[in-house]
Enzyme design. Structure first.
Site, PDB file in Angstrom:
ATOM      1  N   ASP A  20       6.432   1.445   7.032  1.00 24.35           N
ATOM      2  CA  ASP A  20       5.060   0.843   6.735  1.00 24.35           C
ATOM      3  C   ASP A  20       4.183   1.743   5.962  1.00 24.35           C
ATOM      4  O   ASP A  20       3.753   2.720   6.213  1.00 24.35           O
ATOM      5  CB  ASP A  20       4.545   0.596   8.076  1.00 24.35           C
ATOM      6  CG  ASP A  20       2.849   0.168   7.883  1.00 24.35           C
ATOM      7  OD1 ASP A  20       2.616  -0.175   6.713  1.00 24.35           O
ATOM      8  OD2 ASP A  20       2.329   0.100   9.096  1.00 24.35           O
ATOM      9  N   GLU A  46      -5.106   1.469   2.893  1.00 29.57           N
ATOM     10  CA  GLU A  46      -4.799   0.316   3.791  1.00 29.57           C
ATOM     11  C   GLU A  46      -4.860   0.704   5.074  1.00 29.57           C
ATOM     12  O   GLU A  46      -5.414  -0.107   5.872  1.00 29.57           O
ATOM     13  CB  GLU A  46      -3.542  -0.430   3.446  1.00 29.57           C
ATOM     14  CG  GLU A  46      -3.321  -1.749   4.049  1.00 29.57           C
ATOM     15  CD  GLU A  46      -2.977  -1.675   5.659  1.00 29.57           C
ATOM     16  OE1 GLU A  46      -2.878  -2.581   6.272  1.00 29.57           O
ATOM     17  OE2 GLU A  46      -2.374  -0.791   5.909  1.00 29.57           O
ATOM     18  N   GLU A  47      -4.472   1.822   5.536  1.00 25.94           N
ATOM     19  CA  GLU A  47      -4.353   2.122   6.925  1.00 25.94           C
ATOM     20  C   GLU A  47      -5.748   2.475   7.350  1.00 25.94           C
ATOM     21  O   GLU A  47      -5.765   2.593   8.500  1.00 25.94           O
ATOM     22  CB  GLU A  47      -3.521   3.326   7.013  1.00 25.94           C
ATOM     23  CG  GLU A  47      -1.920   3.286   6.866  1.00 25.94           C
ATOM     24  CD  GLU A  47      -1.174   2.322   7.455  1.00 25.94           C
ATOM     25  OE1 GLU A  47      -1.831   1.844   8.705  1.00 25.94           O
ATOM     26  OE2 GLU A  47       0.082   1.882   7.508  1.00 25.94           O
ATOM     27  N   ASP A  79       4.159  -6.422   3.741  1.00 21.43           N
ATOM     28  CA  ASP A  79       3.839  -5.323   4.601  1.00 21.43           C
ATOM     29  C   ASP A  79       4.939  -5.566   5.670  1.00 21.43           C
ATOM     30  O   ASP A  79       5.747  -6.392   5.487  1.00 21.43           O
ATOM     31  CB  ASP A  79       2.406  -5.325   5.220  1.00 21.43           C
ATOM     32  CG  ASP A  79       1.598  -3.970   5.376  1.00 21.43           C
ATOM     33  OD1 ASP A  79       2.686  -3.045   5.973  1.00 21.43           O
ATOM     34  OD2 ASP A  79       0.715  -3.787   5.342  1.00 21.43           O
ATOM     35  N   HIS A  90       0.723  -1.230   0.085  1.00 18.08           N
ATOM     36  CA  HIS A  90      -0.001  -0.065  -0.063  1.00 18.08           C
ATOM     37  C   HIS A  90       0.781   1.412  -0.179  1.00 18.08           C
ATOM     38  O   HIS A  90       2.023   1.373   0.608  1.00 18.08           O
ATOM     39  CB  HIS A  90      -0.928  -0.058   1.111  1.00 18.08           C
ATOM     40  CG  HIS A  90      -0.425   0.135   2.485  1.00 18.08           C
ATOM     41  ND1 HIS A  90       0.112   1.113   3.277  1.00 18.08           N
ATOM     42  CD2 HIS A  90      -0.031  -1.079   3.373  1.00 18.08           C
ATOM     43  CE1 HIS A  90       0.477   0.980   4.423  1.00 18.08           C
ATOM     44  NE2 HIS A  90       0.470  -0.443   4.585  1.00 18.08           N
TER      45      HIS A  90
END
Length: 394
Positions: free
Chosen positions: A191, A225-226, A246, A74
């Site tokens: 991340d 995604e977060e 990830d 992501h």
């Protein structure tokens, strides 16, 4: 399985990661990084398309169309939004994604308003020891206990309004990366920009060596995604297996490592696909890639969003170990290189479950899982029976 891993250009990986970390991309503000990634895909000669909101789907053709594979990471990161224009000329803020206000304190950041961007610093409400004395150390931690000081003349809420800053404006947190000579990388937003860089490094190796995988592979870059959306709207029906890249968490009680590949066996949504996960582990063994397994209890990824959206797709999660995830994170280049090697190995490996080419089929070719009792394979000492290794009976 035969060895299928390709050599990874770690200089390219490092430089591309450094470039990604320069680009602000909190969830909801990902147009710029999407454009940058599309430009790099064009440079590599990879065809791609974008969804309406900017998720990227690139295709690396194989010998057959189905059962297609997908690799995903992501582009979006954690961030914040303006919640209030305060009477003291500062901003009340709320998080984008799930992260602690403890890591927001002291962060430099950029506020994106309709009239342009502004710089600022996130501070505790009691930031000056000269003023508040010991109260600085006893103030609670939380988003209600911090504020954003904007680097412009703003004495009150009226001044803030004149700048063009308004409620809902996006706030990007500075990454502040540092690449160490010994391979360690410290930064916010590893991340999952490290995962994105890893995917590009693997793609670059496949394109460089003019490889032709057994089936089509889709390279997916999600943009939310977060906040839990992830891969819910970027898959195609031909994809039967999806591997997510990830971060893993190197922390007490976890088996993740900053070195090698950490293969996730489960997260808070449940176990990952039995067959796909074990294939990835076997590829690590066959290709001499260091690995370890882990289970994450407070974690979800693009894999979860795809399955929850109704995609009948096998999912797996391979990770680079991160210390202090969602804070000031640290990883090591060894893990990123290992992940890229595993991705090339997977993309070039043969398809074992050919039945996956069909969305629905009969029992023929359906998978099976072992149910028989295992043989005792513990080491035997000279003159000692296997039974002697059994646990003592109370």
């Amino acid at each position: 399985m035969r060895m299928t891993r390709l050599a990874i250009d770690t200089d390219y990986l490092r430089n591309w990661l450094a470039r990604l970390l320069e680009l602000p991309s909190p969830t909801g503000y990902t147009d710029t990084i999407a454009r940058e990634c599309c430009g790099e895909l064009e440079r590599l000669g990879i065809r791609y398309e974008l969804t309406r909101r900017g998720a990227i789907r690139a295709k690396f053709p194989g010998l057959r169309a189905k059962p297609a594979r997908a690799i995903i990471s992501h582009l979006d990161t954690l961030g914040a939004q303006v919640k209030a224009l305060k009477p003291n000329g500062r901003l009340g803020i709320v998080p984008i994604g799930n992260w602690s206000a403890r890591f927001a304190e002291g962060a430099r950041c950029t506020i994106f308003s309709e009239k342009g961007s502004y710089r600022g610093t996130i501070l505790p409400l009691m930031a000056s020891g000269h003023t508040f004395n010991e109260a600085v150390d006893t103030q609670p931690t939380g988003w209600d206990h911090i504020e954003l000081r904007v680097d412009t003349l703003a004495r009150d809420a009226k001044d803030l309004r004149q700048t063009g800053i308004d409620i809902g404006d996006t706030i990007a947190i500075d990454a502040r990366p540092e690449f160490m000579a010994n391979g360690f990388i410290n930064s916010r937003h590893l991340d999952n920009k490290a995962g994105v860089a890893t995917m590009f490094a693997a793609l670059a190796a496949l394109a460089r060596d003019e490889m032709e995988p057994p089936v089509d592979t889709y390279w997916l870059f999600s943009i939310a995604e977060e906040t839990g959306v992830g891969a819910s709207s970027v898959l195609v029906p031909d994809v039967a297996s999806m591997v997510t890249i990830d971060n893993g968490t190197t922390a007490p009680g976890q088996n993740s490592s900053e070195f090698g590949v950490t293969v996730a066996m489960a997260d808070q949504t449940g176990p990952f696909d039995y067959h796909l996960t074990r294939k990835l582990v076997q590829l690590c063994r066959d290709n001499d890639i260091r690995y370890q397994k882990d289970v994450f209890r407070y974690y979800r990824s693009d894999s979860a969003s795809a399955v929850e959206a109704g995609a009948d797709v096998r999912t797996a999660l391979i990770t680079f170990g991160v210390d202090a995830s969602h804070g000031y994170e640290r990883i090591h280049m060894h893990a990123l290189r290992s992940l890229a090697e595993l991705v090339t190995s997977y993309v070039l490996s043969p398809v074992e479950i050919t039945r996956d080419a069909e969305e629905l089929a009969g029992l023929q070719g359906f998978t099976s899982q072992p149910t028989e009792a295992a043989e005792d394979v513990r080491p035997k000492e000279a003159g000692r029976r296997v039974a002697d290794w059994a646990d003592p009976v109370e």
